[in-house]
Design a protein around this motif. Structure first.
Motif, PDB file in Angstrom:
ATOM      1  N   LEU A 118       0.817  -1.215   0.000  1.00 57.13           N
ATOM      2  CA  LEU A 118       0.000   0.000   0.000  1.00 57.13           C
ATOM      3  C   LEU A 118       0.852   1.267   0.000  1.00 57.13           C
ATOM      4  N   LYS A 119       2.124   1.130   0.356  1.00 61.24           N
ATOM      5  CA  LYS A 119       3.010   2.307   0.389  1.00 61.24           C
ATOM      6  C   LYS A 119       3.952   2.283  -0.811  1.00 61.24           C
ATOM      7  N   ARG A 120       3.508   1.694  -1.926  1.00 60.14           N
ATOM      8  CA  ARG A 120       4.455   1.540  -3.029  1.00 60.14           C
ATOM      9  C   ARG A 120       4.880   2.861  -3.653  1.00 60.14           C
ATOM     10  N   HIS A 121       4.065   3.920  -3.489  1.00 59.29           N
ATOM     11  CA  HIS A 121       4.485   5.234  -4.017  1.00 59.29           C
ATOM     12  C   HIS A 121       5.794   5.681  -3.363  1.00 59.29           C
ATOM     13  N   ASP A 122       5.936   5.376  -2.055  1.00 59.17           N
ATOM     14  CA  ASP A 122       7.183   5.744  -1.357  1.00 59.17           C
ATOM     15  C   ASP A 122       8.344   4.873  -1.823  1.00 59.17           C
ATOM     16  N   PHE A 123       8.021   3.622  -2.188  1.00 55.73           N
ATOM     17  CA  PHE A 123       9.067   2.700  -2.638  1.00 55.73           C
ATOM     18  C   PHE A 123       9.754   3.251  -3.901  1.00 55.73           C
ATOM     19  N   TYR A 124       8.932   3.761  -4.857  1.00 56.97           N
ATOM     20  CA  TYR A 124       9.523   4.277  -6.104  1.00 56.97           C
ATOM     21  C   TYR A 124      10.359   5.532  -5.829  1.00 56.97           C
ATOM     22  N   LYS A 422      -3.403  22.241  -8.809  1.00 56.98           N
ATOM     23  CA  LYS A 422      -2.251  21.693  -9.555  1.00 56.98           C
ATOM     24  C   LYS A 422      -1.177  21.199  -8.594  1.00 56.98           C
ATOM     25  N   GLU A 423      -0.899  22.021  -7.578  1.00 56.21           N
ATOM     26  CA  GLU A 423       0.160  21.636  -6.632  1.00 56.21           C
ATOM     27  C   GLU A 423      -0.269  20.413  -5.811  1.00 56.21           C
ATOM     28  N   ALA A 424      -1.565  20.343  -5.504  1.00 55.83           N
ATOM     29  CA  ALA A 424      -2.049  19.168  -4.755  1.00 55.83           C
ATOM     30  C   ALA A 424      -1.885  17.901  -5.603  1.00 55.83           C
ATOM     31  N   LEU A 425      -2.179  18.002  -6.911  1.00 54.95           N
ATOM     32  CA  LEU A 425      -2.040  16.837  -7.792  1.00 54.95           C
ATOM     33  C   LEU A 425      -0.570  16.459  -7.998  1.00 54.95           C
ATOM     34  N   ARG A 426       0.317  17.461  -7.875  1.00 56.35           N
ATOM     35  CA  ARG A 426       1.749  17.130  -7.960  1.00 56.35           C
ATOM     36  C   ARG A 426       2.185  16.379  -6.708  1.00 56.35           C
ATOM     37  N   MET A 427       1.770  16.933  -5.570  1.00 59.29           N
ATOM     38  CA  MET A 427       2.272  16.367  -4.315  1.00 59.29           C
ATOM     39  C   MET A 427       1.627  15.022  -3.989  1.00 59.29           C
ATOM     40  N   PHE A 428       0.339  14.933  -4.223  1.00 62.92           N
ATOM     41  CA  PHE A 428      -0.358  13.651  -4.022  1.00 62.92           C
ATOM     42  C   PHE A 428      -0.930  13.224  -5.374  1.00 62.92           C
ATOM     43  N   THR A 429      -0.074  12.638  -6.174  1.00 56.99           N
ATOM     44  CA  THR A 429      -0.448  12.250  -7.538  1.00 56.99           C
ATOM     45  C   THR A 429      -1.327  11.013  -7.447  1.00 56.99           C
ATOM     46  N   VAL A 430      -2.612  11.179  -7.718  1.00 57.05           N
ATOM     47  CA  VAL A 430      -3.511  10.045  -7.464  1.00 57.05           C
ATOM     48  C   VAL A 430      -3.172   8.841  -8.344  1.00 57.05           C
ATOM     49  N   ALA A 431      -2.795   9.110  -9.604  1.00 51.84           N
ATOM     50  CA  ALA A 431      -2.349   7.989 -10.450  1.00 51.84           C
ATOM     51  C   ALA A 431      -0.867   7.770 -10.144  1.00 51.84           C
ATOM     52  N   SER A 432      -0.596   7.396  -8.885  1.00 52.63           N
ATOM     53  CA  SER A 432       0.795   7.407  -8.406  1.00 52.63           C
ATOM     54  C   SER A 432       1.671   6.402  -9.150  1.00 52.63           C
ATOM     55  N   GLY A 433       1.098   5.243  -9.488  1.00 53.51           N
ATOM     56  CA  GLY A 433       1.885   4.229 -10.209  1.00 53.51           C
ATOM     57  C   GLY A 433       2.177   4.656 -11.631  1.00 53.51           C
TER      58      GLY A 433
END
Ligand code: HEM
Length: 601
Positions: A118-124, A422-433
């Motif tokens: 579930l934390k794979r965004h941090d892994f990348y 825009k900045e929110a979508l950069r920081m928390f990119t929902v399509a993170s993968g």
């Protein structure tokens, strides 16, 4: 008297000589004729039966020969395929082995656990910091390339193949391909060209009234909850985005937002989510679907049965609701299958309609939630948003306890709020993968040779949080959007420029005119590679991004116009927001986004 030979011949054919009339028996000439014809008949019979058995023999031999040839051909094809697959896998493995990678060669699962956690965004992001902008990971048996350097990632956006998405088709009753999975290029182009106009500004404007009409119920519900209550804006946004997509397809009465406050999630999300959890499993390990006896796959079957019933109703609804031509539903009904020239079948309509729900619902809901959470966590940003809304008469106050609703014309006045989103979508990119493509041809990227058939992932969250690409990537800095061209990579300087020229940037594996042209374009672009891509770009970019931006702007502006937002104690502060982020198919807050909302008046 008949000869003995004649008698024997007659006996062989079951003829009783005594049955012949006496005159005939006494006539030598008649007996002669009879004898001759019987002999001829016998010879004919024998030769016919011989011929028949000979023919049968030849036929059997032919059959054996044909079967033999067919089996040999089949085995040859299988062997050729096997050899080809083996060679391809060896080439992929060899290319991969040259990339920087970190896992132990002895681990069977490779990085399956962190890459699917579930934390794979941090892994990348961690791997980017450790290994740079291009690296290899092994997810079980899959040797994958990850690119988090936007300049190196640019050629990947010209690829259209995305084999890894095919399991998503399981959620459609007839397993039809859809825009998102793997239709033929002609079908893909026809659907994409057919639905894109539904999202243009003229058509969205026509449907804006329906979208805006959802907001008064939301505001009333939050007011009733009271300033001390924790209101889960994730849940509320879920109802609104579900209705927003539903309205843009069917253009008829919404159903979801009317259930606010009943503590339930949108009905379709309740059905879709468990099924998607199963589908994500078979995306990670495709052969799992064949193990129908294991509990997870049994569960998936049950979940899909329930979901498919709902899909049947959705198709019926689209066929009977007569949506206006400007709506998404109108566009879907007008589409023609390029292979048949006929309107889409029920199965095809279902695939495209469900794709729009799946692609648009979770993403828009999470994006709204992150934006509101970040606004609540940054009082200075909230003040600026409120001031902007106030300047166009939208913010509530003692004099304006019930501010007016948002109009289409207001949207163009909300410059600062757009930057915040825009900045929110950069920081928390929902399509993170990010995006995953299968290379249709070999590529040389950053000095590495990538073999055809390789799976390449471009994790957008990894790019948006790459410290080589963004200043202070982990901070919410709305002012970065005051500069021009923030979306593009800044000219390389110092070590980064040297590293780039040394690595050779991007080069196509062979040099066909098309590829030379692409290479030229890439070189022309130079420092202009895109680094901001919440909706992806190039081929397969988000077709619904205008609707998504409209829904986000409408929802966030309406809430900020009516309420002062504060993080609820469950989330507390910025570290609570970061902690809440989990990625299943997309990145969303694990337990929702609870906020305290105090009316401005
Ligand atoms: C904030 C909200 C949204 C975000 C962040 C988002 C993001 C994305 C991204 C990153 C892709 C590319 C995925 C890939 O390459 O693998 C995509 C594709 C797509 N999106 Fe969105 N999306 C959003 C909302 C929507 C909405 C509202 C709709 C429609 C109702 C929609 C429909 C689609 C479709 C159909 C595709 C596939 C396009 C294709 O392959 O040609 N999205 N989206």
């Amino acid at each position: 008297m008949p000869s003995r030979g004649f008698e024997a011949l007659a006996g062989a054919h079951n003829l009783d000589f005594q049955l012949l009339p006496a005159t005939l028996r006494a006539c030598g000439w008649c007996l002669e004729v009879l004898s001759t014809s019987l002999t001829l008949f016998h010879t004919d019979c024998r030769s016919r039966s011989e011929k028949r058995s000979e023919r049968l023999h030849v036929q059997m031999a032919d059959l054996w020969q044909t079967a033999g040839i067919a089996i040999s051909c089949f085995l040859a094809v299988v062997a050729r395929r096997l050899v080809r697959v083996c060679f391809r896998e060896i080439r992929i493995w060899y290319s991969w082995s040259k990339l920087p990678h970190s896992q132990s060669p002895w681990s069977l699962a490779g990085e399956l656990v962190p890459a699917t956690s579930l934390k794979r965004h941090d892994f990348y992001t961690a791997r980017t910091k450790q290994l740079g902008g291009i690296f290899g990971i092994r997810v079980g048996p899959l040797f994958e390339v990850c690119i988090t350097d936007p300049e190196l990632a640019a050629p990947i956006f010209k690829e259209n193949k995305a084999d890894l998405y095919t399991p998503l088709q399981t959620v459609f009753r007839k397993n039809e391909p859809s825009l998102f999975t793997k239709p033929s290029p002609e079908y893909y182009r026809a659907i994409r060209k057919g639905v894109a106009p539904a999202f243009n500004s003229g058509n969205l404007r026509e449907g804006f009234g329906r979208l805006a009409s959802l907001m008064p119920a939301v505001i009333q519900y939050i007011r009733q909850a009271g300033a001390e209550a924790s209101v889960d804006v994730f849940n509320i946004a879920g109802h609104v985005t579900m209705d927003a997509i539903s309205l843009s397809i069917f253009a008829d009465a919404p159903g979801s937002a009317s259930k606010l406050g009943q503590g339930v999630r949108p009905r379709y999300a309740e059905l879709m989510d468990p099924a998607m959890q199963g589908v994500v499993k078979i995306m990670a390990i495709p052969w799992l679907r064949h193990l129908t006896f294991i509990p997870a796959m049994k569960q998936l079957k049950q979940d899909l049965t329930r979901l498919h019933e709902e899909h049947g109703k959705m198709v019926d609804r689209l066929r009977t609701c007569n949506p206006p031509p400007a709506s998404l539903g109108g566009h879907l009904l007008a589409l023609k299958d390029p292979a048949t020239g006929l309107p889409l079948t029920d199965g095809q309509l279902e695939a495209e309609m469900v794709t729009l729900f799946v692609a648009g619902y979770d993403t828009s809901t999470a994006a709204i939630s992150w934006t509101l959470g970040l606004i609540a966590a940054h009082p200075a940003v909230q003040r600026k948003v409120a001031a902007e809304l106030d300047s166009i008469g939208l913010k509530g106050s003692a004099e304006r306890p019930q501010p007016r609703g948002l109009s289409w014309e207001d949207l163009s006045q909300l410059d600062y709020l757009r930057k915040v989103i825009k900045e929110a979508l950069r920081m928390f990119t929902v399509a993170s993968g990010g995006t995953v493509r299968t290379l249709s041809k070999p590529l040389n990227i950053g000095g590495y040779h990538l073999a055809a058939g390789m799976t390449v992932q471009v994790p957008f969250h990894g790019i948006h949080r790459n410290p080589d690409v963004w200043d202070r990537p982990d901070d919410f800095l709305t002012e970065r959007w005051d500069e021009a061209d923030v979306e593009y990579v800044k000219p390389a300087s110092g070590n980064r420029a040297a590293a780039k020229s040394e690595s050779g940037g991007v080069d196509y594996g062979s040099s066909s005119p098309d590829q030379q042209q692409a290479l030229g374009k890439q070189a022309d672009q130079g420092s202009k590679a895109r680094r901001y891509m919440p909706f992806s770009y190039g081929l397969r970019s988000c077709v619904g991004q205008n609707l998504a931006n409209l829904t986000m702007l409408t929802f966030v502006a309406s809430l900020c116009a009516n309420f002062q937002l504060e993080l609820a104690p469950e989330i507390k502060d910025m570290s609570g927001i970061k902690e809440a982020a989990v990625t299943s198919l997309i990145m969303s807050p694990r337990d929702g986004m609870p906020l305290r909302c105090t009316p401005w008046a």
